[in-house]
Design an enzyme around this catalytic site. Structure first.
Site, PDB file in Angstrom:
ATOM      1  CG  ASN A  12      -1.729   1.235   1.367  1.00 24.95           C
ATOM      2  OD1 ASN A  12      -1.790   2.051   0.440  1.00 24.95           O
ATOM      3  ND2 ASN A  12      -2.373   1.399   2.517  1.00 24.95           N
ATOM      4  CE  LYS A  14      -0.100   3.226   4.768  1.00 22.92           C
ATOM      5  NZ  LYS A  14      -0.009   3.294   6.216  1.00 22.92           N
ATOM      6  CG  HIS A  98      -5.645   1.932   5.258  1.00 20.27           C
ATOM      7  ND1 HIS A  98      -5.196   2.852   6.177  1.00 20.27           N
ATOM      8  CD2 HIS A  98      -4.645   1.042   5.085  1.00 20.27           C
ATOM      9  CE1 HIS A  98      -3.963   2.523   6.534  1.00 20.27           C
ATOM     10  NE2 HIS A  98      -3.604   1.428   5.883  1.00 20.27           N
ATOM     11  CD  GLU A 100      -2.779   5.536   6.773  1.00 21.12           C
ATOM     12  OE1 GLU A 100      -2.797   5.615   5.535  1.00 21.12           O
ATOM     13  OE2 GLU A 100      -1.845   5.003   7.415  1.00 21.12           O
ATOM     14  CD  GLU A 169      -3.237  -2.385   7.208  1.00 19.35           C
ATOM     15  OE1 GLU A 169      -2.192  -2.674   6.619  1.00 19.35           O
ATOM     16  OE2 GLU A 169      -3.838  -1.310   7.066  1.00 19.35           O
ATOM     17  CB  SER A 214       5.525  -1.832  12.050  1.00 21.64           C
ATOM     18  OG  SER A 214       5.193  -0.456  12.290  1.00 21.64           O
TER      19      SER A 214
HETATM   20  P1  13P Z   1       3.314   0.414   7.674  1.00 25.77           P
HETATM   21  O1  13P Z   1       3.832  -0.863   7.072  1.00 25.77           O
HETATM   22  O2  13P Z   1       4.047   1.633   7.204  1.00 25.77           O
HETATM   23  O3  13P Z   1       3.182   0.322   9.159  1.00 25.77           O
HETATM   24  O4  13P Z   1       1.811   0.612   7.096  1.00 25.77           O
HETATM   25  C1  13P Z   1       0.906  -0.430   7.190  1.00 25.77           C
HETATM   26  C2  13P Z   1      -0.315  -0.082   6.422  1.00 25.77           C
HETATM   27  O5  13P Z   1      -1.055   0.815   6.784  1.00 25.77           O
HETATM   28  C3  13P Z   1      -0.568  -0.809   5.173  1.00 25.77           C
HETATM   29  O6  13P Z   1      -1.852  -0.571   4.700  1.00 25.77           O
END
Ligand code: 13P
Length: 260
Positions: A12, A14, A98, A100, A169, A214
């Site tokens: 992802n 982002k 997600h 976010e 997540e 992470s």
């Molecule tokens: P990180 O791997 O940067 O923690 O992000 C995880 C994530 O939100 C994948 O959708």
């Protein structure tokens, strides 16, 4: 990891690599995909570069996803993108719900369910994201929250003939460097699979449940080895082909160890 399901390693991106650098990164991932024949790879770049990356990935096994979709197929929805448009751009998958989006853009369980239905209707496989906040975990509400988010989409997913995935997540592990331990992850993944099995045993069998938060080359082996972890949804480490490749190779090693 379980021999019944092909591992899925998804990046992802982002709001990163929305132009030429995204095409370069996709090209590097296409190259490394040849060294992981037992693993499915997926990239989810920003909307702006989807069509160019579809072209870059053409003829390879790298799957293309968007990071969100609007529930309607067309109309006066300024700034939004429909599932049909994503299909036109070359996507076969889409990330939905997600954390976010849930936290910053108001995506609710009901909205995620409608987006999931719209995606499937248009021929897109969904990766539905679920996960608890730190506060919810500390209050002992992890399974309650996660299973509520899963329940909102279970009926829709159960009707799907396309592949589907759920990404667990934990919000407190995203971009923080704090990672769920294998036992913590496996507990939630197993609970998700059991909840799916209660409604639709075939759905529980086929759904890839990905871990995200992470996930890095140095913790990938331990997390991906968990029985109910079928792959990863990777943020930061997916922006670098060598790190993404290292995680994919960890999955490949496990897939070979547990052949179907
Ligand atoms: P990180 O791997 O940067 O923690 O992000 C995880 C994530 O939100 C994948 O959708």
């Amino acid at each position: 990891m379980n021999s019944k399901r092909t591992p899925l390693i998804a990046g992802n991106w982002k709001m990163h690599h929305g132009g030429a650098s995204g095409v370069t990164l996709a090209g590097e991932i296409v190259a490394l995909s040849r060294s992981v024949p037992h693993v499915e790879l997926l990239v989810a770049p920003p909307f702006t570069v989807l069509a160019a990356i579809a072209h870059e990935c053409d003829g390879s096994k790298v799957l293309l996803a968007a990071q969100n979709v609007h529930e309607k197929d067309k109309g006066a929805y300024t700034g939004e993108i429909s599932a049909a448009m994503l299909v036109d751009s070359g996507c076969t998958w889409v990330i939905l719900g997600h954390s976010e989006r849930r936290q910053m853009f108001g995506d609710t369980d009901a909205w995620v369910a409608r987006k999931t239905a719209a995606a499937l209707e248009a021929g897109l496989s969904p990766i539905v994201c679920v996960g608890e906040t730190l506060e919810e975990r500390e209050q002992g509400k992890t399974l309650e929250v996660v299973l509520r988010q899963v329940a909102a989409v279970t009926e829709v997913l159960a009707k799907a003939s396309l592949p589907v995935a759920i990404a667990y997540e934990p919000v407190w592990a995203i971009g923080t460097g704090k990672v769920a331990g294998p036992a913590e992850a496996e507990e939630v993944h197993a609970a998700i699979r059991a909840a799916l099995a209660k409604v639709a045993p075939a759905l529980a069998e086929k759904t890839r449940i990905l871990y995200g938060g992470s996930l890095k080359p140095d913790n990938a082996d331990a997390l991906l080895a968990c029985t109910n972890v079928d792959g990863g949804l990777i943020g930061g480490a997916s922006l670098d082909a060598s790190q993404f490749g290292a995680i994919a190779r960890a999955a490949e090693g496990l897939a070979i160890r547990f052949p179907s």
